[in-house]
Design a protein around this motif. Structure first.
Motif, PDB file in Angstrom:
ATOM      1  N   TRP A  49     -21.818 -42.618   2.851  1.00 36.69           N
ATOM      2  CA  TRP A  49     -21.026 -42.496   1.629  1.00 36.69           C
ATOM      3  C   TRP A  49     -19.517 -42.522   1.857  1.00 36.69           C
ATOM      4  O   TRP A  49     -18.746 -42.372   0.908  1.00 36.69           O
ATOM      5  CB  TRP A  49     -21.403 -41.236   0.846  1.00 36.69           C
ATOM      6  CG  TRP A  49     -22.842 -41.176   0.445  1.00 36.69           C
ATOM      7  CD1 TRP A  49     -23.804 -40.348   0.959  1.00 36.69           C
ATOM      8  CD2 TRP A  49     -23.501 -41.973  -0.543  1.00 36.69           C
ATOM      9  NE1 TRP A  49     -25.016 -40.577   0.347  1.00 36.69           N
ATOM     10  CE2 TRP A  49     -24.861 -41.565  -0.585  1.00 36.69           C
ATOM     11  CE3 TRP A  49     -23.077 -42.984  -1.421  1.00 36.69           C
ATOM     12  CZ2 TRP A  49     -25.796 -42.139  -1.439  1.00 36.69           C
ATOM     13  CZ3 TRP A  49     -24.002 -43.554  -2.287  1.00 36.69           C
ATOM     14  CH2 TRP A  49     -25.349 -43.132  -2.287  1.00 36.69           C
ATOM     15  N   ALA A  78     -16.763 -43.488  -3.233  1.00 35.77           N
ATOM     16  CA  ALA A  78     -17.948 -42.852  -3.796  1.00 35.77           C
ATOM     17  C   ALA A  78     -17.610 -41.791  -4.824  1.00 35.77           C
ATOM     18  O   ALA A  78     -18.297 -41.657  -5.847  1.00 35.77           O
ATOM     19  CB  ALA A  78     -18.795 -42.239  -2.683  1.00 35.77           C
ATOM     20  N   ASP A  87     -20.886 -45.939  -2.636  1.00 33.76           N
ATOM     21  CA  ASP A  87     -19.675 -45.635  -1.886  1.00 33.76           C
ATOM     22  C   ASP A  87     -18.596 -46.684  -2.097  1.00 33.76           C
ATOM     23  O   ASP A  87     -17.417 -46.431  -1.835  1.00 33.76           O
ATOM     24  CB  ASP A  87     -19.964 -45.429  -0.395  1.00 33.76           C
ATOM     25  CG  ASP A  87     -20.861 -46.480   0.219  1.00 33.76           C
ATOM     26  OD1 ASP A  87     -21.555 -47.193  -0.519  1.00 33.76           O
ATOM     27  OD2 ASP A  87     -20.888 -46.587   1.461  1.00 33.76           O
ATOM     28  N   CYS A 146     -27.400 -37.488  -7.264  1.00 36.17           N
ATOM     29  CA  CYS A 146     -27.909 -37.915  -5.966  1.00 36.17           C
ATOM     30  C   CYS A 146     -29.146 -37.115  -5.589  1.00 36.17           C
ATOM     31  O   CYS A 146     -29.161 -35.885  -5.708  1.00 36.17           O
ATOM     32  CB  CYS A 146     -26.832 -37.739  -4.910  1.00 36.17           C
ATOM     33  SG  CYS A 146     -27.230 -38.498  -3.322  1.00 36.17           S
ATOM     34  N   TRP A 163     -20.383 -36.605  -7.093  1.00 37.30           N
ATOM     35  CA  TRP A 163     -19.479 -37.740  -7.284  1.00 37.30           C
ATOM     36  C   TRP A 163     -18.244 -37.356  -8.092  1.00 37.30           C
ATOM     37  O   TRP A 163     -17.242 -38.065  -8.040  1.00 37.30           O
ATOM     38  CB  TRP A 163     -20.195 -38.885  -7.993  1.00 37.30           C
ATOM     39  CG  TRP A 163     -21.551 -39.220  -7.460  1.00 37.30           C
ATOM     40  CD1 TRP A 163     -22.709 -39.330  -8.167  1.00 37.30           C
ATOM     41  CD2 TRP A 163     -21.909 -39.514  -6.094  1.00 37.30           C
ATOM     42  NE1 TRP A 163     -23.758 -39.652  -7.343  1.00 37.30           N
ATOM     43  CE2 TRP A 163     -23.303 -39.774  -6.063  1.00 37.30           C
ATOM     44  CE3 TRP A 163     -21.189 -39.569  -4.899  1.00 37.30           C
ATOM     45  CZ2 TRP A 163     -23.984 -40.088  -4.889  1.00 37.30           C
ATOM     46  CZ3 TRP A 163     -21.867 -39.868  -3.721  1.00 37.30           C
ATOM     47  CH2 TRP A 163     -23.238 -40.138  -3.723  1.00 37.30           C
ATOM     48  N   THR A 201     -23.824 -35.747   5.449  1.00 37.48           N
ATOM     49  CA  THR A 201     -22.721 -36.508   4.927  1.00 37.48           C
ATOM     50  C   THR A 201     -21.533 -35.587   4.728  1.00 37.48           C
ATOM     51  O   THR A 201     -21.696 -34.399   4.442  1.00 37.48           O
ATOM     52  CB  THR A 201     -23.062 -37.218   3.600  1.00 37.48           C
ATOM     53  OG1 THR A 201     -21.899 -37.904   3.123  1.00 37.48           O
ATOM     54  CG2 THR A 201     -23.528 -36.224   2.546  1.00 37.48           C
ATOM     55  N   VAL A 235     -19.057 -36.593   2.577  1.00 38.06           N
ATOM     56  CA  VAL A 235     -18.368 -37.238   1.459  1.00 38.06           C
ATOM     57  C   VAL A 235     -17.660 -36.215   0.590  1.00 38.06           C
ATOM     58  O   VAL A 235     -16.659 -36.518  -0.029  1.00 38.06           O
ATOM     59  CB  VAL A 235     -19.365 -38.086   0.632  1.00 38.06           C
ATOM     60  CG1 VAL A 235     -20.327 -37.222  -0.154  1.00 38.06           C
ATOM     61  CG2 VAL A 235     -18.627 -39.030  -0.296  1.00 38.06           C
TER      62      VAL A 235
END
Length: 317
Positions: free
Chosen positions: A36, A56, A88, A121, A131, A315, A317
């Motif tokens: 991501w 992302a 992403d 997600c 997000w 991750t 992110v």
């Protein structure tokens, strides 16, 4: 690159940097490039800016747009292109100005239109990504093969590799005069490639297609910017990896073993140190599906990556 959150505190959103690789050509590089965490970029001119992908999350996209606004003196974001459908590279689309014309391959547009991950997600990753305030924004212009846009008279070719590769709707942004290539996820520099929504054989063919352009600078979809001899090194790594996946898949099919069984029995060798190594089992699933002439549901095979890893995929992110 470990790609494991908590091991390196320099891979948060604040670690991203805008790098001018040629006058007016910018790469937005986000360490460490694992799940991501993508690269993006832009081509700027007196008449505005062409962006190559977003990010992302809303936070990461805002950082990209703010840095680009500062670097270009507030030039308008006139055009943007998505190199493929994955979140992403696309979820930040909705943070672009309404006037920005968004371009993508027709299959990329359909893929984002039907994407459910943007709405929440699934818990295949840890922590489960948030997000932020993004919404699904689709391309205004759909490309079927290729097209050329111009930024202050500078041609930027948006090219499709001719078939499935990373996905079915990949585009690269190629600046033939500067010999700069925004490769999207046709290239991962120092990380495990992911092709379970495309084709392993197609991705292998796309490596030669990219090489034939003879770029001097490559901005991969993930990982550091490549220049000079580094480009051939990464291209060759991709060739070896894809051939490795194809070989292991064919052996597994011949022996009646599942992709997860093959992955568990395989020594990844030179590729073991790459971040996101669990993608190996996903790529095996792609070969199995193609060899057997059937569709592949990404959501149905992601649990095998979690099983191979022994838990959700990390991750940052």
């Amino acid at each position: 690159m470990s790609g494991r959150p908590g091991e390196d505190q320099t891979i948060g959103p604040e670690s991203a940097r805008l790098r001018e690789v040629r006058p007016g050509v910018h790469a937005w590089v986000q360490p460490d490039g694992s799940w991501w965490i993508n690269n993006a970029g832009a081509v700027a001119g007196d008449d505005g800016v062409l962006l190559v992908d977003t990010c992302a999350t809303a936070e990461r996209t805002r950082r990209f747009l703010t840095a680009l606004d500062s670097a270009t003196g507030g030039a308008p974001f006139r055009l943007a292109v998505n190199t493929h459908q994955h979140g992403d590279h696309t979820y930040g689309n909705s943070l672009l100005p309404d006037a920005t014309v968004l371009i993508g391959h027709e299959r990329m547009r359909e893929g984002l239109r039907t994407d459910v991950v943007i709405d929440g997600c699934p818990p295949f990753w840890t922590p489960v990504p948030d997000w932020g305030p993004v919404r699904r924004r689709l391309p205004d212009v759909a490309v079927t093969t290729s097209t050329t846009v111009h930024v202050a008279g500078r041609p930027v070719q948006l090219l499709h590799p001719g078939g499935p590769a990373h996905t079915t709707g990949d585009l690269v942004a190629w600046l033939p005069e500067e010999r700069v290539l925004f490769a999207g996820d046709l290239l991962f520099a120092g990380l495990t490639p992911l092709v379970f929504m495309g084709s392993v054989t197609g991705a292998l063919a796309a490596v030669d297609w990219l090489a034939d352009m003879e770029p001097e600078v490559v901005v991969p979809g993930h990982g550091p910017v490549l220049e000079g001899a580094q480009i051939d090194v990464v291209l060759d790594e991709h060739r070896r990896y894809y051939r490795f996946v194809l070989d292991r898949a064919d052996v597994g099919l011949a022996r009646g073993r599942t992709p997860l069984e093959v992955a568990r029995d395989t020594d990844l060798g030179e590729f073991a140190g790459w971040a996101d190594a669990e993608r190996f089992v996903l790529n095996l699933h792609r070969v199995y599906a193609d060899r057997e002439g059937r569709d592949l549901d990404p959501a149905a095979v992601l649990p095998d990556a979690v099983a191979w890893l022994g838990g959700p995929m990390p991750t940052a992110v």
